[in-house]
Design an enzyme around this catalytic site. Sequence first.
Site, PDB file in Angstrom:
ATOM      1  N   ASP A 116       0.859  -1.195   0.000  1.00 38.19           N
ATOM      2  CA  ASP A 116       0.000   0.000   0.000  1.00 38.19           C
ATOM      3  C   ASP A 116       0.892   1.242   0.000  1.00 38.19           C
ATOM      4  OD1 ASP A 116       0.879  -0.650   2.679  1.00 38.19           O
ATOM      5  OD2 ASP A 116      -0.445   0.924   3.395  1.00 38.19           O
ATOM      6  N   GLU A 137       2.045 -10.100   0.905  1.00 36.52           N
ATOM      7  CA  GLU A 137       2.396  -8.705   0.717  1.00 36.52           C
ATOM      8  C   GLU A 137       3.912  -8.585   0.864  1.00 36.52           C
ATOM      9  OE1 GLU A 137      -0.177  -5.943   2.725  1.00 36.52           O
ATOM     10  OE2 GLU A 137       0.932  -4.205   1.991  1.00 36.52           O
ATOM     11  N   ASP A 178       0.806 -17.731  -3.289  1.00 38.33           N
ATOM     12  CA  ASP A 178       1.456 -16.721  -4.133  1.00 38.33           C
ATOM     13  C   ASP A 178       0.392 -16.063  -5.008  1.00 38.33           C
ATOM     14  OD1 ASP A 178       3.123 -15.128  -5.564  1.00 38.33           O
ATOM     15  OD2 ASP A 178       4.193 -16.756  -6.587  1.00 38.33           O
ATOM     16  N   HIS A 233       1.235  -8.972  -3.324  1.00 35.54           N
ATOM     17  CA  HIS A 233       0.217  -7.953  -3.044  1.00 35.54           C
ATOM     18  C   HIS A 233       0.968  -6.620  -2.956  1.00 35.54           C
ATOM     19  CE1 HIS A 233      -3.651  -6.611  -1.310  1.00 35.54           C
ATOM     20  NE2 HIS A 233      -2.906  -5.832  -0.547  1.00 35.54           N
TER      21      HIS A 233
HETATM   22  O1  9MR Z   1       3.056  -6.341   9.483  1.00 35.09           O
HETATM   23  C1  9MR Z   1       1.795  -6.105  10.060  1.00 35.09           C
HETATM   24  C2  9MR Z   1       1.348  -7.362  10.791  1.00 35.09           C
HETATM   25  O2  9MR Z   1       2.207  -7.617  11.864  1.00 35.09           O
HETATM   26  C3  9MR Z   1      -0.085  -7.197  11.262  1.00 35.09           C
HETATM   27  O3  9MR Z   1      -0.524  -8.428  11.802  1.00 35.09           O
HETATM   28  C4  9MR Z   1      -0.968  -6.802  10.071  1.00 35.09           C
HETATM   29  C5  9MR Z   1      -2.423  -6.626  10.435  1.00 35.09           C
HETATM   30  O4  9MR Z   1      -2.606  -5.535  11.264  1.00 35.09           O
HETATM   31  O5  9MR Z   1      -0.488  -5.586   9.506  1.00 35.09           O
HETATM   32  C6  9MR Z   1       0.795  -5.708   8.974  1.00 35.09           C
HETATM   33  O6  9MR Z   1       1.180  -4.484   8.452  1.00 35.09           O
HETATM   34  C7  9MR Z   1       0.556  -4.024   7.267  1.00 35.09           C
HETATM   35  C8  9MR Z   1       0.132  -2.599   7.551  1.00 35.09           C
HETATM   36  O7  9MR Z   1      -0.900  -2.600   8.495  1.00 35.09           O
HETATM   37  C9  9MR Z   1      -0.288  -1.840   6.304  1.00 35.09           C
HETATM   38  N1  9MR Z   1       0.725  -1.933   5.278  1.00 35.09           N
HETATM   39  C10 9MR Z   1       1.042  -3.299   4.939  1.00 35.09           C
HETATM   40  C11 9MR Z   1       1.579  -4.035   6.137  1.00 35.09           C
HETATM   41  C12 9MR Z   1       2.054  -5.429   5.775  1.00 35.09           C
HETATM   42  O8  9MR Z   1       1.034  -6.306   5.459  1.00 35.09           O
END
Ligand code: 9MR
Length: 513
Positions: A150, A495, A486, A442
């Site tokens: 994102d 992601e 994947d 992602h």
């Molecule tokens: O890395 C983060 C993970 O530890 C959490 O469980 C998750 C859900 O809250 O969020 C991950 O971080 C994401 C962030 O909120 C938004 N940008 C992408 C991040 C990676 O997926």
Amino acid sequence: MESIHINQLGYRPNDKKKAVLPVDAVEFDVVRICDNDVLYSSKTGEPRYSFASGEIVRIADFSELTELGEYKVVSGENQSYPFVIDENPYGNLSQAVLEFFHYQKCGVNLDADEWSHAACHASLAHVIDKNGVKTGEKKDVSGGWHDAGDYGRYIVPAAQTVAQLLLAYEHSPNPDPVVLNIVWFEIEWMLKMQDKKTGGVYHKVSCHNFDALDEMPDDEKEELVICPISATATADFAASIALASRFYAEREEELLNAATRAWQWCIDNPQASNFKNPPGVNTGGYGDPDCEDERFWAACELFVATGDEKYHNYIQSAELSTGLGWRDMGTFGLIAYLLHTGDKADPELKQLMKHRLMFAAQDIYKVCKSDPYGISLGTNYRWGSNMDVANNAMTMLLAGLFEKTADYQAAALEHINYLLGKNALSQSYISGFGSKPMKNPHHRPSVAVGKTVPGMVAGGPNGNTRADSALHQHCSGMPPMKCYVDHIDSCASNEIAIYWNSPVYFVLSFLGL
Ligand code: 9MR
Ligand code: ZN
């Protein structure tokens, strides 16, 4: 998928070389690909249960084979992907893992092959309060790296990333000064996120919502909002910016000023509560109810940077903790104190800290030894498990600076082997590297262009398959090491993120790979 799991890039002649095979494979050959010659044959080890993959497996150890060449491991019908034994088996991997940060740049015209784009997210951003209401203030907070797939920019994971890249530079046998230029780009943005009046640091900037998955950065044109100052963002900022002051001599004063002002905010706001997204904001939260470890880290870095006893006093009554991930940052504090306080250190406290670090490394090491894949997660594969893999390797390498009782370097290398395909899915989790690399991240720019940026580390298996529907559909009920798909829609396993690349870069740099 091949049923014998190896590092798909390969091994240096003197590295330990182990493959994981199905239980029916009692003998194995290592076959040279150019002429089908068998260069090494042996028996596999005793059957071992892998809790994480839900399988009984055997290990083939072919460390004795040191002749350079391209090979595969074969046993009856089973075989591995090809790999090399070479002085430099990884080619430009570490460069690509670092180069990734270029592709994540925000706010500038990006010259990056197919992924080039015009300056994005450069408009003034509206400061909002905890109720999501605009305060009337607008700020220029352009720059920095997009966090992940994102386009949000968040201080907490930024601090982890900056610290790991700077430490990679510090601990590399051949430090690459390019790292300092790359990291400076993020630091400039972080400085803009500090409130000049109070010294507090805004938690994040993003649009209210994530945009479509196939949108390039400069096509996201919704208004930008800056979420309130938080305790963790401010302490993380103080810590990482104080750390940075050691690396940028010409900017030392400016950086130390910013870091000490952030620290003062922490002291003035001892009760500051956990960050939560204000109503209407649905991008990354990075909430963390415990800011003790961030404050401990900040005090350690500021003591190192300034020698001021007030930080020492704080450290002496602080709770010691460990961790290198955005929620738990204690280890950064421990190593700052252990490595850089010289004769200013309190010897007893130093001893305690050393023990704390060694215990953490020993715990990790014990799990590696009981795991047939040689990695340290046990059965705990959560969102971003590959960060935990790399952070655990980093913890062992740091502990190895102080104690030589375990072969931490070999154990850390097994973690890299895992990321490059020595896992139950024979999946290389780094885009562009290995025979079966992650291909469908992602990651908005990769989806928009229809081509995947190389050198990105996927989040990896996530045992909580309910976290996204693609993962749930493909992996529900599977053992944790296999809960990975994947697929561009799997944000919870596929992601990418700046703070997943940074510990991998640290480990590769430290090991000179
Ligand atoms: O890395 C983060 C993970 O530890 C959490 O469980 C998750 C859900 O809250 O969020 C991950 O971080 C994401 C962030 O909120 C938004 N940008 C992408 C991040 C990676 O997926
Ligand atoms: Zn942007």
